[in-house]
Design a protein around this motif. Structure first.
Motif, PDB file in Angstrom:
ATOM      1  N   CYS A 233     -17.548  -2.322  -2.853  1.00  0.00           N
ATOM      2  CA  CYS A 233     -16.193  -1.772  -3.001  1.00  0.00           C
ATOM      3  C   CYS A 233     -16.032  -1.153  -4.385  1.00  0.00           C
ATOM      4  N   VAL A 234     -17.031  -0.416  -4.821  1.00  0.00           N
ATOM      5  CA  VAL A 234     -17.004   0.209  -6.143  1.00  0.00           C
ATOM      6  C   VAL A 234     -16.862   1.719  -5.989  1.00  0.00           C
ATOM      7  N   PRO A 235     -16.503   2.430  -7.068  1.00  0.00           N
ATOM      8  CA  PRO A 235     -16.430   3.893  -6.988  1.00  0.00           C
ATOM      9  C   PRO A 235     -17.762   4.500  -6.564  1.00  0.00           C
ATOM     10  N   ALA A 236     -17.698   5.663  -5.937  1.00  0.00           N
ATOM     11  CA  ALA A 236     -18.888   6.307  -5.373  1.00  0.00           C
ATOM     12  C   ALA A 236     -20.009   6.478  -6.392  1.00  0.00           C
ATOM     13  N   LYS A 237     -19.671   6.798  -7.623  1.00  0.00           N
ATOM     14  CA  LYS A 237     -20.710   7.080  -8.619  1.00  0.00           C
ATOM     15  C   LYS A 237     -21.531   5.845  -8.987  1.00  0.00           C
TER      16      LYS A 237
ATOM     17  N   ASN B 101     -23.921 -16.367   3.953  1.00  0.00           N
ATOM     18  CA  ASN B 101     -23.145 -16.171   2.728  1.00  0.00           C
ATOM     19  C   ASN B 101     -23.067 -14.684   2.377  1.00  0.00           C
ATOM     20  N   ALA B 102     -21.886 -14.263   1.975  1.00  0.00           N
ATOM     21  CA  ALA B 102     -21.672 -12.865   1.610  1.00  0.00           C
ATOM     22  C   ALA B 102     -20.965 -12.779   0.262  1.00  0.00           C
ATOM     23  N   ALA B 103     -21.155 -11.653  -0.399  1.00  0.00           N
ATOM     24  CA  ALA B 103     -20.500 -11.415  -1.684  1.00  0.00           C
ATOM     25  C   ALA B 103     -19.927 -10.009  -1.698  1.00  0.00           C
ATOM     26  N   ILE B 104     -18.893  -9.821  -2.494  1.00  0.00           N
ATOM     27  CA  ILE B 104     -18.266  -8.514  -2.652  1.00  0.00           C
ATOM     28  C   ILE B 104     -18.539  -8.004  -4.056  1.00  0.00           C
ATOM     29  N   VAL B 105     -18.945  -6.764  -4.158  1.00  0.00           N
ATOM     30  CA  VAL B 105     -19.137  -6.135  -5.468  1.00  0.00           C
ATOM     31  C   VAL B 105     -17.998  -5.145  -5.656  1.00  0.00           C
TER      32      VAL B 105
ATOM     33  N   LEU C 174     -22.323  -3.698   3.747  1.00  0.00           N
ATOM     34  CA  LEU C 174     -21.156  -2.987   4.258  1.00  0.00           C
ATOM     35  C   LEU C 174     -20.628  -2.154   3.091  1.00  0.00           C
ATOM     36  N   ASN C 175     -20.646  -0.843   3.253  1.00  0.00           N
ATOM     37  CA  ASN C 175     -20.338   0.047   2.139  1.00  0.00           C
ATOM     38  C   ASN C 175     -19.003   0.765   2.333  1.00  0.00           C
ATOM     39  N   PHE C 176     -18.058   0.488   1.443  1.00  0.00           N
ATOM     40  CA  PHE C 176     -16.758   1.150   1.480  1.00  0.00           C
ATOM     41  C   PHE C 176     -16.692   2.336   0.524  1.00  0.00           C
ATOM     42  N   ALA C 177     -17.709   2.530  -0.285  1.00  0.00           N
ATOM     43  CA  ALA C 177     -17.723   3.670  -1.194  1.00  0.00           C
ATOM     44  C   ALA C 177     -17.980   4.948  -0.390  1.00  0.00           C
ATOM     45  N   PRO C 178     -17.271   6.032  -0.693  1.00  0.00           N
ATOM     46  CA  PRO C 178     -17.430   7.275   0.075  1.00  0.00           C
ATOM     47  C   PRO C 178     -18.694   8.043  -0.302  1.00  0.00           C
ATOM     48  N   VAL C 179     -19.832   7.417  -0.062  1.00  0.00           N
ATOM     49  CA  VAL C 179     -21.118   8.038  -0.366  1.00  0.00           C
ATOM     50  C   VAL C 179     -22.176   7.401   0.531  1.00  0.00           C
ATOM     51  N   LEU C 180     -23.154   8.194   0.963  1.00  0.00           N
ATOM     52  CA  LEU C 180     -24.237   7.662   1.788  1.00  0.00           C
ATOM     53  C   LEU C 180     -25.292   7.026   0.886  1.00  0.00           C
TER      54      LEU C 180
END
Length: 203
Positions: free
Chosen positions: A150-154, A83-87, A172-178
């Motif tokens: 899938c949230v803003p980097a901050k 099971n997976a969820a998206i934030v 799995l991180n789509f935000a442009p931050v490590l």
């Protein structure tokens, strides 16, 4: 899936699987050379990648197609439901919720989390959008083991911290931050803009 397998090989295995599933017309056997030619790869590379699975090639004929597909699915955990969820249920998050390809790898998107009052309580592609303030309870009640950010980097690090705290070990991180996570957690960073920049520099 074993941790000693190079990440580049892991990334190619689903590519092989997708290609093999397109083969029809009475194809019974497929060779590493045929796979390599079809995908524009080196035959030795393909053979080394497939060696990580339980698939066994046969001299002069290659792999039995059905066995190779089964070996790849087993190695990738396609038969084990996760099971997976998206934030973050914005444009990207909504598109991912509507994407049906996850089920091919045994992954079911069960919910999304967002802080937009207009979205909370609604459904996107049949998946409920829950209040981001309830991530902890939602992750637990839906038995989520994988998460997509899938949230803003901050806000990404705070979200990651909360996910890790309630037992999520793969992100799995789509935000442009490590993201900084404990060693027992795995994060894959997907920076779309950075990848486009790389493509531009190669053009």
């Amino acid at each position: 899936m074993r941790s000693d397998v190079p990440i580049t090989s892991l990334q190619r295995l689903p590519v092989y699987l997708n290609y093999l599933k397109t083969l029809g017309g009475g194809v019974t056997y497929v060779s590493s050379g045929a796979i390599a030619r079809a995908l524009g790869m080196g035959e030795v590379l393909v053979r080394k990648d497939l060696a990580y699975t339980s698939a066994q090639g046969r001299t002069r004929v290659g792999y039995l197609l059905s066995e190779l597909i089964a070996a790849l699915e087993e190695f990738l955990g396609c038969n084990d439901k996760k099971n997976a969820a998206i934030v973050g249920a914005g444009g990207l998050g909504s598109a991912l919720l509507a994407y049906g390809g996850f089920v091919n790898y045994g992954i079911e998107l069960v919910a999304a989390f967002d802080n937009d009052a207009k979205k909370i309580g609604t459904k996107i592609a049949g998946k409920p959008v829950l209040d981001a303030a309830e991530i902890e309870s939602g992750i637990t009640s839906h038995a989520v083991t994988l998460a997509v950010i899938c949230v803003p980097a901050k806000h990404a690090q705070d979200v990651a911290d909360r996910l890790v705290a309630c037992g999520v070990k793969s992100i799995l991180n789509f935000a442009p931050v490590l993201l900084r996570v404990p060693e027992h957690c795995v994060v894959r960073n997907i920076d779309v803009a950075a990848n486009l920049a790389v493509l531009c520099s190669m053009a």
